[in-house]
Motif scaffolding. Structure first.
Motif, PDB file in Angstrom:
ATOM      1  N   GLY A 245       0.802  -1.100  -0.322  1.00  0.00           N
ATOM      2  CA  GLY A 245       0.026  -0.099   0.083  1.00  0.00           C
ATOM      3  C   GLY A 245       0.893   1.191   0.039  1.00  0.00           C
ATOM      4  N   GLN A 246       2.222   1.016  -0.142  1.00  0.00           N
ATOM      5  CA  GLN A 246       2.987   2.254  -0.242  1.00  0.00           C
ATOM      6  C   GLN A 246       3.353   2.964  -1.613  1.00  0.00           C
ATOM      7  OE1 GLN A 246       3.658   3.404   2.873  1.00  0.00           O
ATOM      8  NE2 GLN A 246       2.294   1.797   3.442  1.00  0.00           N
ATOM      9  N   ASN A 247       3.519   4.082  -1.668  1.00  0.00           N
ATOM     10  CA  ASN A 247       4.171   4.903  -2.607  1.00  0.00           C
ATOM     11  C   ASN A 247       5.442   5.551  -2.499  1.00  0.00           C
ATOM     12  OD1 ASN A 247       3.920   6.378  -5.328  1.00  0.00           O
ATOM     13  ND2 ASN A 247       3.606   8.088  -3.997  1.00  0.00           N
ATOM     14  N   ILE A 248       6.602   4.937  -2.831  1.00  0.00           N
ATOM     15  CA  ILE A 248       7.995   4.978  -2.501  1.00  0.00           C
ATOM     16  C   ILE A 248       8.491   6.030  -3.729  1.00  0.00           C
ATOM     17  CG2 ILE A 248      10.135   4.108  -1.994  1.00  0.00           C
ATOM     18  CD1 ILE A 248       8.464   1.707  -0.982  1.00  0.00           C
ATOM     19  N   PRO A 249       8.765   7.178  -3.341  1.00  0.00           N
ATOM     20  CA  PRO A 249       9.537   8.065  -4.051  1.00  0.00           C
ATOM     21  C   PRO A 249      10.841   7.552  -4.515  1.00  0.00           C
ATOM     22  CG  PRO A 249       8.360   9.298  -2.365  1.00  0.00           C
ATOM     23  CD  PRO A 249       8.451   7.753  -1.915  1.00  0.00           C
ATOM     24  N   VAL A 250      11.376   7.613  -5.629  1.00  0.00           N
ATOM     25  CA  VAL A 250      12.739   7.351  -5.788  1.00  0.00           C
ATOM     26  C   VAL A 250      13.150   8.603  -6.861  1.00  0.00           C
ATOM     27  CG1 VAL A 250      14.335   5.658  -6.897  1.00  0.00           C
ATOM     28  CG2 VAL A 250      12.288   4.654  -5.715  1.00  0.00           C
ATOM     29  N   ASP A 251      13.608   9.523  -6.098  1.00  0.00           N
ATOM     30  CA  ASP A 251      13.494  10.943  -6.863  1.00  0.00           C
ATOM     31  C   ASP A 251      14.893  11.759  -6.307  1.00  0.00           C
ATOM     32  OD1 ASP A 251      12.904  11.513  -4.181  1.00  0.00           O
ATOM     33  OD2 ASP A 251      10.873  12.529  -4.299  1.00  0.00           O
ATOM     34  N   GLY A 252      15.908  11.096  -5.887  1.00  0.00           N
ATOM     35  CA  GLY A 252      17.035  12.027  -5.624  1.00  0.00           C
ATOM     36  C   GLY A 252      16.739  13.135  -4.547  1.00  0.00           C
ATOM     37  N   GLY A 253      15.640  12.861  -3.688  1.00  0.00           N
ATOM     38  CA  GLY A 253      15.274  13.736  -2.719  1.00  0.00           C
ATOM     39  C   GLY A 253      14.409  14.980  -3.147  1.00  0.00           C
ATOM     40  N   PHE A 254      13.720  14.810  -4.200  1.00  0.00           N
ATOM     41  CA  PHE A 254      12.967  16.147  -4.712  1.00  0.00           C
ATOM     42  C   PHE A 254      11.718  16.173  -3.755  1.00  0.00           C
ATOM     43  CE2 PHE A 254       8.813  16.666  -6.945  1.00  0.00           C
ATOM     44  CZ  PHE A 254       9.223  18.090  -7.504  1.00  0.00           C
ATOM     45  N   SER A 255      10.973  15.058  -3.328  1.00  0.00           N
ATOM     46  CA  SER A 255       9.946  15.165  -2.724  1.00  0.00           C
ATOM     47  C   SER A 255      10.250  15.363  -1.128  1.00  0.00           C
ATOM     48  CB  SER A 255       9.029  13.662  -2.765  1.00  0.00           C
ATOM     49  OG  SER A 255       9.671  12.786  -2.499  1.00  0.00           O
ATOM     50  N   ALA A 256      11.499  15.354  -0.707  1.00  0.00           N
ATOM     51  CA  ALA A 256      11.832  15.698   0.438  1.00  0.00           C
ATOM     52  C   ALA A 256      12.118  17.235   0.862  1.00  0.00           C
ATOM     53  CB  ALA A 256      12.872  14.766   1.032  1.00  0.00           C
ATOM     54  N   ALA A 257      12.541  17.722  -0.407  1.00  0.00           N
ATOM     55  CA  ALA A 257      13.244  19.093  -0.418  1.00  0.00           C
ATOM     56  C   ALA A 257      12.252  20.247  -0.161  1.00  0.00           C
ATOM     57  CB  ALA A 257      13.802  19.385  -1.849  1.00  0.00           C
ATOM     58  N   GLY A 258      12.786  21.298   0.519  1.00  0.00           N
ATOM     59  CA  GLY A 258      12.294  22.629   0.754  1.00  0.00           C
ATOM     60  C   GLY A 258      13.233  23.564   0.152  1.00  0.00           C
TER      61      GLY A 258
END
Ligand SMILES: NC(=O)c1ccc[n+]([C@@H]2O[C@H](COP(=O)([O-])OP(=O)(O)OC[C@H]3O[C@@H](n4cnc5c(N)ncnc54)[C@H](O)[C@@H]3O)[C@@H](O)[C@H]2O)c1
Length: 247
Positions: A230-243
């Motif tokens: 049930g997970q959606n796992i970002p594999v995105d070089g940190g994009f979705s974590a960034a501010g």
């Protein structure tokens, strides 16, 4: 030997996943609509023994037929990767209802169509793992992605519902949300200006290779991920974590 069906497996992330899964000893069946892509993939990977079938995932009869071919050849299915997808880069003001219909038809309903037939067999065998390709564009408001982002948001919701309903049948369902990946889809959509923008908003400041998504997918397909569903796992070089990112 375990068997995986990979939609969109003749190109990009799907093809990298096909190569990776075969290197791990899985038997691989590819469903792809692109004749040219299938031919190119067979040429490039002559040593590989994929079962590559021309299938439009929006056509339920073609999907049924192809699935029966897979069962006829291998007799089982253990994994499904829904990587077939299409994109469009248009502002909200330029996007048409037809854009929405087209993207939903392939990205959401196509994913549903293939999952539906495969899941019936997985229910009968009491086990299976499905990985859907969502996108970081389904998780936030990326410019130019109204139709694409909405379709990928739909894939994330579908993933969660399937995971909840199918857990009692021993089936796990997860999504991988890639950031920018060097594939034919991206070569056709990303201008040099867009590439510069992505470099600025991805902490790792680069595009990934398709193989970097394939390894996350193979983990989710494997028993190493036995309690993940049930997970959606970002594999995105940190994009979705960034501010704010310092230059
Ligand atoms: N490349 C990226 O940066 C990126 C980022 C986020 C999400 N994704 C998602 O990852 C998945 C794979 O993308 P990619 O970049 O490898 O794309 P790609 O264009 O290289 O490969 C997609 C494949 O899907 C096939 N396909 C398209 N419509 C189909 C249909 N109706 N039936 C069967 N096959 C069909 C195409 O023929 C192609 O071979 C897509 O769902 C995409 O939305 C990609």
């Amino acid at each position: 030997m375990s068997v995986v069906i990979i939609t969109g497996g003749a190109s990009g992330i799907g093809l990298a996943t096909a190569v990776h899964m075969q290197s791990l000893g899985w038997q691989v069946a590819i469903f792809d609509v692109g004749n040219d892509a299938i031919a190119a993939c067979k040429r490039q990977h002559e040593s590989m023994d994929f079962l590559a079938l021309k299938v439009d995932i929006t056509d339920v009869e073609e999907v049924d037929l192809a699935f029966n071919t897979v069962l006829g050849r291998f007799g089982r299915v253990d994994g499904l990767v829904n990587s077939a997808g299409i994109g469009v880069d248009k502002s909200f003001l330029e996007t048409t209802p037809e854009d929405f219909r087209k993207l939903n038809e392939v990205n959401v309903i196509g994913t549903f169509n293939v999952s539906k037939v495969v899941v019936q067999k997985m229910v009968a065998s009491g086990t299976g793992s499905i990985v859907n390709l969502s996108s970081v564009s389904g998780m936030c408001g990326n410019s130019g992605r109204s139709a694409y982002g909405a379709s990928k948001g739909g894939v994330i919701a579908l993933t969660m519902v399937m995971a909840v309903e199918l857990a009692k049948h021993g089936i796990r369902v997860n999504a991988v949300a890639p950031g920018p990946i060097e594939t034919p889809m991206v070569s056709s959509m990303h201008t040099s200006e867009m590439r510069a923008i992505w470099h600025n908003v991805v902490p790792q400041a680069r595009y990934a290779a398709p193989s970097e998504i394939a390894s996350a997918i193979s983990f989710l397909l494997s028993n190493d991920a036995s309690f993940i569903t049930g997970q959606n796992i970002p594999v995105d070089g940190g994009f979705s974590a960034a501010g704010i990112i310092e230059g």
